[in-house]
Scaffold this motif. Structure first.
Motif, PDB file in Angstrom:
ATOM      1  N   ASP A 205      28.108 102.661 -13.277  1.00  0.00           N
ATOM      2  CA  ASP A 205      26.724 103.120 -13.106  1.00  0.00           C
ATOM      3  C   ASP A 205      25.687 102.091 -13.504  1.00  0.00           C
ATOM      4  O   ASP A 205      24.545 102.159 -13.041  1.00  0.00           O
ATOM      5  N   TRP A 206      26.057 101.135 -14.377  1.00  0.00           N
ATOM      6  CA  TRP A 206      25.053 100.314 -15.039  1.00  0.00           C
ATOM      7  C   TRP A 206      25.297  98.823 -14.889  1.00  0.00           C
ATOM      8  O   TRP A 206      26.444  98.372 -14.841  1.00  0.00           O
ATOM      9  N   GLU A 207      24.187  98.086 -14.875  1.00  0.00           N
ATOM     10  CA  GLU A 207      24.204  96.622 -14.953  1.00  0.00           C
ATOM     11  C   GLU A 207      23.272  96.197 -16.077  1.00  0.00           C
ATOM     12  O   GLU A 207      22.089  96.556 -16.072  1.00  0.00           O
ATOM     13  N   LEU A 208      23.808  95.483 -17.073  1.00  0.00           N
ATOM     14  CA  LEU A 208      22.969  94.986 -18.151  1.00  0.00           C
ATOM     15  C   LEU A 208      22.113  93.842 -17.606  1.00  0.00           C
ATOM     16  O   LEU A 208      22.622  92.763 -17.294  1.00  0.00           O
ATOM     17  N   ALA A 209      20.803  94.091 -17.502  1.00  0.00           N
ATOM     18  CA  ALA A 209      19.908  93.148 -16.836  1.00  0.00           C
ATOM     19  C   ALA A 209      19.021  92.372 -17.798  1.00  0.00           C
ATOM     20  O   ALA A 209      18.461  91.339 -17.431  1.00  0.00           O
ATOM     21  N   ALA A 210      18.860  92.863 -19.045  1.00  0.00           N
ATOM     22  CA  ALA A 210      18.020  92.166 -20.018  1.00  0.00           C
ATOM     23  C   ALA A 210      18.345  92.659 -21.412  1.00  0.00           C
ATOM     24  O   ALA A 210      18.829  93.780 -21.596  1.00  0.00           O
ATOM     25  N   THR A 211      18.071  91.820 -22.410  1.00  0.00           N
ATOM     26  CA  THR A 211      18.200  92.208 -23.806  1.00  0.00           C
ATOM     27  C   THR A 211      16.911  91.868 -24.543  1.00  0.00           C
ATOM     28  O   THR A 211      16.164  90.975 -24.134  1.00  0.00           O
ATOM     29  N   VAL A 212      16.668  92.612 -25.611  1.00  0.00           N
ATOM     30  CA  VAL A 212      15.522  92.358 -26.485  1.00  0.00           C
ATOM     31  C   VAL A 212      16.044  92.343 -27.915  1.00  0.00           C
ATOM     32  O   VAL A 212      16.602  93.337 -28.385  1.00  0.00           O
ATOM     33  N   SER A 213      15.886  91.212 -28.588  1.00  0.00           N
ATOM     34  CA  SER A 213      16.382  91.090 -29.954  1.00  0.00           C
ATOM     35  C   SER A 213      15.767  89.867 -30.606  1.00  0.00           C
ATOM     36  O   SER A 213      15.528  88.858 -29.933  1.00  0.00           O
ATOM     37  N   ARG A 214      15.551  89.947 -31.909  1.00  0.00           N
ATOM     38  CA  ARG A 214      15.030  88.778 -32.627  1.00  0.00           C
ATOM     39  C   ARG A 214      16.106  87.721 -32.837  1.00  0.00           C
ATOM     40  O   ARG A 214      15.797  86.542 -32.988  1.00  0.00           O
ATOM     41  N   HIS A 215      17.374  88.132 -32.818  1.00  0.00           N
ATOM     42  CA  HIS A 215      18.433  87.194 -33.167  1.00  0.00           C
ATOM     43  C   HIS A 215      19.563  87.154 -32.143  1.00  0.00           C
ATOM     44  O   HIS A 215      20.107  86.084 -31.882  1.00  0.00           O
ATOM     45  N   GLY A 216      19.957  88.288 -31.587  1.00  0.00           N
ATOM     46  CA  GLY A 216      21.140  88.329 -30.745  1.00  0.00           C
ATOM     47  C   GLY A 216      20.837  88.198 -29.268  1.00  0.00           C
ATOM     48  O   GLY A 216      19.742  88.534 -28.797  1.00  0.00           O
ATOM     49  N   THR A 217      21.818  87.714 -28.524  1.00  0.00           N
ATOM     50  CA  THR A 217      21.740  87.618 -27.070  1.00  0.00           C
ATOM     51  C   THR A 217      23.096  87.976 -26.485  1.00  0.00           C
ATOM     52  O   THR A 217      24.097  88.064 -27.196  1.00  0.00           O
TER      53      THR A 217
ATOM     54  N   GLY B 294      22.773  93.959 -32.283  1.00  0.00           N
ATOM     55  CA  GLY B 294      23.475  93.864 -33.558  1.00  0.00           C
ATOM     56  C   GLY B 294      24.926  94.294 -33.400  1.00  0.00           C
ATOM     57  O   GLY B 294      25.476  94.291 -32.297  1.00  0.00           O
ATOM     58  N   LYS B 295      25.556  94.692 -34.511  1.00  0.00           N
ATOM     59  CA  LYS B 295      26.985  95.004 -34.519  1.00  0.00           C
ATOM     60  C   LYS B 295      27.328  96.134 -33.559  1.00  0.00           C
ATOM     61  O   LYS B 295      28.277  96.018 -32.762  1.00  0.00           O
ATOM     62  N   ILE B 296      26.580  97.249 -33.593  1.00  0.00           N
ATOM     63  CA  ILE B 296      26.932  98.396 -32.756  1.00  0.00           C
ATOM     64  C   ILE B 296      26.724  98.070 -31.284  1.00  0.00           C
ATOM     65  O   ILE B 296      27.492  98.518 -30.424  1.00  0.00           O
ATOM     66  N   ALA B 297      25.698  97.273 -30.979  1.00  0.00           N
ATOM     67  CA  ALA B 297      25.471  96.892 -29.586  1.00  0.00           C
ATOM     68  C   ALA B 297      26.602  96.019 -29.072  1.00  0.00           C
ATOM     69  O   ALA B 297      27.130  96.235 -27.972  1.00  0.00           O
ATOM     70  N   VAL B 298      26.986  95.026 -29.870  1.00  0.00           N
ATOM     71  CA  VAL B 298      28.044  94.098 -29.460  1.00  0.00           C
ATOM     72  C   VAL B 298      29.391  94.809 -29.374  1.00  0.00           C
ATOM     73  O   VAL B 298      30.171  94.592 -28.430  1.00  0.00           O
ATOM     74  N   ASP B 299      29.688  95.668 -30.351  1.00  0.00           N
ATOM     75  CA  ASP B 299      30.992  96.328 -30.397  1.00  0.00           C
ATOM     76  C   ASP B 299      31.144  97.429 -29.356  1.00  0.00           C
ATOM     77  O   ASP B 299      32.243  97.641 -28.820  1.00  0.00           O
ATOM     78  N   GLN B 300      30.061  98.159 -29.078  1.00  0.00           N
ATOM     79  CA  GLN B 300      30.178  99.369 -28.266  1.00  0.00           C
ATOM     80  C   GLN B 300      29.318  99.358 -26.995  1.00  0.00           C
ATOM     81  O   GLN B 300      29.813  99.608 -25.903  1.00  0.00           O
ATOM     82  N   HIS B 301      28.029  99.091 -27.133  1.00  0.00           N
ATOM     83  CA  HIS B 301      27.133  99.232 -25.978  1.00  0.00           C
ATOM     84  C   HIS B 301      27.409  98.194 -24.893  1.00  0.00           C
ATOM     85  O   HIS B 301      27.524  98.550 -23.711  1.00  0.00           O
ATOM     86  N   VAL B 302      27.494  96.933 -25.273  1.00  0.00           N
ATOM     87  CA  VAL B 302      27.676  95.876 -24.269  1.00  0.00           C
ATOM     88  C   VAL B 302      28.964  96.076 -23.477  1.00  0.00           C
ATOM     89  O   VAL B 302      28.943  96.064 -22.234  1.00  0.00           O
ATOM     90  N   PRO B 303      30.129  96.270 -24.127  1.00  0.00           N
ATOM     91  CA  PRO B 303      31.343  96.477 -23.329  1.00  0.00           C
ATOM     92  C   PRO B 303      31.326  97.765 -22.515  1.00  0.00           C
ATOM     93  O   PRO B 303      31.886  97.812 -21.410  1.00  0.00           O
ATOM     94  N   SER B 304      30.688  98.811 -23.026  1.00  0.00           N
ATOM     95  CA  SER B 304      30.626 100.070 -22.284  1.00  0.00           C
ATOM     96  C   SER B 304      29.782  99.921 -21.022  1.00  0.00           C
ATOM     97  O   SER B 304      30.137 100.446 -19.953  1.00  0.00           O
TER      98      SER B 304
ATOM     99  N   ALA C  19      29.257  97.064 -19.459  1.00  0.00           N
ATOM    100  CA  ALA C  19      29.978  96.147 -18.580  1.00  0.00           C
ATOM    101  C   ALA C  19      31.076  96.862 -17.795  1.00  0.00           C
ATOM    102  O   ALA C  19      31.349  96.521 -16.629  1.00  0.00           O
ATOM    103  N   ALA C  20      31.706  97.850 -18.406  1.00  0.00           N
ATOM    104  CA  ALA C  20      32.805  98.563 -17.755  1.00  0.00           C
ATOM    105  C   ALA C  20      32.331  99.731 -16.893  1.00  0.00           C
ATOM    106  O   ALA C  20      33.135 100.317 -16.164  1.00  0.00           O
ATOM    107  N   SER C  21      31.055 100.063 -16.958  1.00  0.00           N
ATOM    108  CA  SER C  21      30.550 101.248 -16.273  1.00  0.00           C
ATOM    109  C   SER C  21      30.288 100.988 -14.787  1.00  0.00           C
ATOM    110  O   SER C  21      29.728  99.949 -14.429  1.00  0.00           O
TER     111      SER C  21
END
Length: 307
Positions: free
Chosen positions: A25-37, A9-19, A21-23
């Motif tokens: 330490d981390w690689e975003l490997a999967a998402t779980v959501s009814r609507h967003g990807t 949702g909004k907080i994930a797109v605005d904050q979690h995903v870019p954080s 991506a820039a880290s």
């Protein structure tokens, strides 16, 4: 480390995903959501499907609203995954305690994250207050719900917290920087006639030496107000812009910073350290004050809220 993000949702797109991506330490490997990807990332609609398909993903970050979060967190923990919880960490204190016990049983990391504690000048404020005698402490946290939570009807339902969704950010800073504990003594909660959660709140707290008052309001238009002022026998401290700026006796300390810049990257750096050490961080102090407000608060009906 690979991580899965649940709730796009909004907080994930605005904050979690870019954080993430820039880290480093981390690689975003999967998402779980009814609507967003997220483009280029494996997407699932059910957590169970992701857990079965990706045993190599050892960490799950939950960005869903508080009410459904417990079941998802418990499922991930039982599957042996480390879990990060957006604030607030749950809908009730009891379920948070249950999650912590479950995490200890399964020997995984559980992190109740409080992003406002990671604002740039919070550590400096805590250090300055450590040896001061407090005489008065005020919090003014006023913002526009239409700007920050557009279309999010869940915030007005039981478990959604209403104005305490941002208010708990203030409480997370307060419980971090004050050297002495406080507890609620009185509260007034302004609840719109068509909602279950408050749109405004006035709070009073007991403190060993100071008068402590807080005002939360979700009806602010124009400039947003996120301020904490501490008067002491040795001067006055102001935390401004949600903790991004610090003034001591009117003098600016450090460099100006974006109120939100750096908070979520620091959360994910904290998470990496916790996972590496096999530790749990489930500080529930901000949430206890909110629970006390709902228990002790006088409810005052106000005009209906319409987005």
């Amino acid at each position: 480390m690979q991580i899965a993000l649940v709730g796009i949702g909004k907080i994930a797109v605005d904050q979690h995903v870019p954080s993430i991506a820039a880290s480093p330490d981390w690689e975003l490997a999967a998402t779980v959501s009814r609507h967003g990807t997220v483009e280029g990332v494996a997407a699932y609609t059910q957590l169970s499907e992701m857990l079965d398909a990706h045993p190599e993903i050892r960490v799950v970050s939950l960005c869903v609203p508080p009410v459904p979060r417990f079941a998802l967190a418990a499922e991930a923990i039982r599957a042996g995954r480390h879990v990060m919880l957006e604030k607030p960490p749950g809908a009730t204190l009891s379920e948070c305690h249950t999650l912590e016990a479950l995490a200890r049983q399964h020997r995984v990391t559980l992190y109740a994250s409080w992003h406002s504690r990671e604002a740039a000048m919070v550590p400096a404020a805590k250090a300055w207050l450590a040896d001061k005698k407090l005489t008065r402490f005020t919090v003014t946290w006023k913002e526009d719900v239409r700007r920050w939570h557009p279309g999010q009807a869940w915030i007005w339902q039981p478990g959604g917290l209403g104005v305490f969704d941002p208010g708990i950010n203030a409480l997370s800073i307060v419980t971090e920087i004050l050297p002495d504990p406080i507890h609620l003594t009185a509260a007034t909660l302004e609840v719109p006639e068509n909602c279950q959660a408050p749109i405004g709140a006035q709070l009073a707290f007991a403190h060993p030496t100071a008068q402590v008052d807080m005002v939360f309001d979700w009806r602010q238009t124009g400039d947003q107000t996120w301020e904490i002022e501490a008067e002491t026998t040795q001067g006055t401290l102001k935390l401004l812009d949600g903790g991004a700026r610090l003034q001591i006796d009117g003098s600016e300390q450090g460099e100006d910073a974006d109120a939100l810049k750096g908070e979520y990257p620091r959360l994910y750096a904290n998470l990496a350290r916790l996972v590496a050490r096999g530790e749990i961080d489930m500080d529930l102090a901000p949430m206890r004050h909110v629970a006390d407000a709902f228990t002790l608060g006088h409810r005052s009906l106000t005009e209906p809220f319409h987005e």
